[in-house]
Design an enzyme around this catalytic site. Structure first.
Site, mmCIF file in Angstrom:
data_model
loop_
_atom_site.group_PDB
_atom_site.id
_atom_site.type_symbol
_atom_site.label_atom_id
_atom_site.label_comp_id
_atom_site.label_asym_id
_atom_site.label_seq_id
_atom_site.Cartn_x
_atom_site.Cartn_y
_atom_site.Cartn_z
ATOM 1 N N ASP A 1 -0.045 -14.581 6.614
ATOM 2 C CA ASP A 1 0.273 -13.156 6.553
ATOM 3 C C ASP A 1 0.439 -12.748 5.098
ATOM 4 O OD1 ASP A 1 0.829 -10.607 7.410
ATOM 5 O OD2 ASP A 1 2.944 -10.993 7.794
ATOM 6 N N ILE B 1 4.493 -7.522 0.703
ATOM 7 C CA ILE B 1 4.918 -7.192 -0.655
ATOM 8 C C ILE B 1 6.423 -7.443 -0.781
ATOM 9 C CG2 ILE B 1 5.114 -5.373 -2.395
ATOM 10 C CD1 ILE B 1 2.713 -4.004 -1.105
ATOM 11 N N HIS B 2 6.815 -8.201 -1.793
ATOM 12 C CA HIS B 2 8.226 -8.452 -2.088
ATOM 13 C C HIS B 2 8.486 -8.160 -3.556
ATOM 14 C CE1 HIS B 2 9.201 -10.481 1.744
ATOM 15 N NE2 HIS B 2 7.969 -10.933 1.677
ATOM 16 N N ARG B 3 9.767 -7.975 -3.891
ATOM 17 C CA ARG B 3 10.081 -7.780 -5.303
ATOM 18 C C ARG B 3 10.171 -9.141 -5.992
ATOM 19 N NH1 ARG B 3 16.000 -5.790 -4.219
ATOM 20 N NH2 ARG B 3 17.271 -7.371 -5.257
ATOM 21 N N GLU C 1 -1.848 -9.186 8.370
ATOM 22 C CA GLU C 1 -2.084 -7.776 8.059
ATOM 23 C C GLU C 1 -3.298 -7.548 7.151
ATOM 24 O OE1 GLU C 1 1.901 -7.408 6.935
ATOM 25 O OE2 GLU C 1 2.560 -7.049 8.985
ATOM 26 N N GLU D 1 14.882 1.144 -6.640
ATOM 27 C CA GLU D 1 14.359 0.992 -5.288
ATOM 28 C C GLU D 1 13.993 2.355 -4.703
ATOM 29 O OE1 GLU D 1 13.592 -1.721 -3.868
ATOM 30 O OE2 GLU D 1 14.891 -3.354 -4.520
#
Length: 490
Positions: free
Chosen positions: A164, A167-169, A232, A288
């Protein structure tokens, strides 16, 4: 002939052909705070502190400390641009994405040399240094460090073998180290890392930066629309009508997006947690989507980087967390999830959905609902409940009739002012888990909140009762084409 978009460069070429949608500068820019500070005024929009506006995407061709590299920002910071890049109209985006989830096209392993591996830097090289190799901006003077905000993280579940993208920081912590923040229980790759840790294993991961916008939009779907095990990248394949091409990584057992500008290869290390601001000690992470700079986490996981590969003259892609770009990436998949859930339950009633900019694409949705018969009275509120179940981080739902433009918040507030009564049309659902980045979701703000991240979800029903529709007809104007009177106007 219509320009084909299948990577970042073709996306930028399309935007360049559209008046007012892309600008470039050769003036040197400092990536620490200055680059984002410039774009705040040019086109960030969203929940960024005013003054800001929705404007063109921008390319910085002269980034201090990074000769030969460029930085693109704001590519998706406009619904109009997203629609153009996906080949549809802005109002059709959510329905288009909903169809793509139901008709996925799985990614394939490319048989061609991968553009993302034209240049290879391995961690054992004596001059290997992430700070030098990756022109990641520091968005504000308060940031924990340089952040990769548009890294497509790709990994494979150690039990199922299913992959999969999410998106992560990601914050650069050292010459070969990144921190990655997983929202507990929220994202697929976090679950993979947790399982690998249970097994005492490292989790191979690739981080592809600068890709086809269809991948960036598709990667933002969440459960229940795309449950654990749903890749995805298949959404992007459906949007493009052809599979995303992957390549084998050079130093880890994982795959990456073949036509990315940059790829970072590494491993998530089990049983290690990192203080996010361990180098800067600012106490903050990064801006954020709600418009606030989040606190630095002491529970970030560690990625040990094995290699960085990239195209010749690579283009770094970045975004500002609270900008309209986040609204596009988070909001449009959320709209698709809500539309799909309601359409299956009551076909033909929900006309459209808009996850509006003030909610960062996550906290607020406007549902345009059409009551076809007297028995549809009350179904609009059922649709709102379905929206909450389709997307757990949603906090407020506004319901409007089909004659109200759900994409125009002036029209939505007009409906609220003329069709809504606070004592009858507010429905509250207290004590529901929502989103930890909303600072008001905290016991200090309400005695009814038991834990940080719990909220009172609220429905604002601004629809006209079915038996009252005749009383609420809008003033009707003659429908004409104004071009006859305006084409030669000076």
């Amino acid at each position: 002939m219509e320009k084909k978009v299948n990577d970042l460069r073709s996306a930028l070429a399309l935007l360049k052909s559209m008046p007012g949608q892309l600008i470039e500068t050769d003036v040197e820019v400092e990536p620490k705070a200055e680059l984002s500070g410039v774009y705040r005024h040019v086109g960030a929009g969203g929940t960024v502190q005013r003054p800001t506006k929705e404007g063109p995407a921008m390319i910085f061709n002269n980034v201090k400390g990074h000769p030969g590299a460029r930085v693109a920002i704001g590519v998706l910071a406009s619904r109009k641009r997203v629609a153009a890049l996906l080949g549809t109209k802005p109002e059709n985006l959510s329905k288009m994405l909903y169809e793509s989830v139901d008709h996925p096209v799985a990614p394939i392993l490319s048989s061609r040399p991968a553009p993302c591996q034209e240049i290879v830097h391995k961690a054992e090289d004596p001059d290997f240094d992430l700070y030098r190799l990756v022109p990641a901006p520091t968005n504000t003077p308060d940031d924990a460090g340089p952040y990769i905000t548009l890294g497509m993280c790709y990994a494979t579940h150690p039990d199922t073998g299913l992959s999969d993208v999410t998106i992560h920081r990601l914050c650069i912590q050292g010459k070969d180290e990144l921190s990655i923040f997983f929202t507990p229980g929220a994202r697929h790759i976090g679950a993979m890392a947790e399982r690998a840790e249970e097994l005492g294993q490292k989790l191979p991961i690739s981080i592809s930066i600068g890709v086809d916008p269809a991948i960036e939009i598709g990667s933002c779907f969440e459960p229940p629309t795309t449950p654990l095990g749903y890749d995805e990248l298949a959404v992007a394949g459906a949007l493009r009508g052809e599979p995303v091409e992957l390549c084998d990584c050079i130093t880890v057992k994982e795959r990456a997006i073949a036509n990315a500008e940059y790829v970072i290869e590494g491993e998530v290390i089990p049983n290690v947690r990192v203080q996010e601001d361990q180098n800067s000690h600012t106490g903050y992470a990064m801006p954020e989507f709600p418009g606030y700079t989040g606190p630095a986490s002491s529970q970030c996981w560690l990625i040990k980087v094995k290699a960085v590969t990239h195209r010749k003259n690579p283009i770094m892609q970045t975004c500002i967390g609270p900008s309209e770009e986040h609204v596009s990436m988070a909001g449009i998949p959320t709209e698709a999830s809500i539309y799909g859930m309601v359409e299956k339950a009551m076909p033909g009633r929900l006309q459209n959905v808009y996850c509006a900019s003030p909610g960062g694409g996550k906290y607020m949705a406007v549902l345009q609902f059409k009551k076809l018969t007297a028995s549809d009275e009350g179904r609009q509120r059922q649709a709102a409940l379905l929206a909450f179940s389709a997307f757990s981080e949603l906090k407020h739902v506004f319901l409007v009739d089909e004659d109200v433009d759900c994409f125009d918040l002036n029209d939505v507030l007009w409906a609220m002012n003329t069709r809504f009564q606070g004592d009858a049309d507010i429905i509250t659902i207290p004590g529901v888990r929502c989103h930890p980045l909303d600072p008001s979701n905290d016991p200090s703000c309400s005695p009814g909140i038991r834990d940080h991240g719990i909220a009172c979800k609220t429905i604002f029903d601004c629809t006209v009762p079915f038996d009252q529709k005749e009383r609420f007809k809008r003033a009707r104007f003659m429908d004409v084409d104004p071009e006859k009177w305006t084409k030669d106007a000076r």
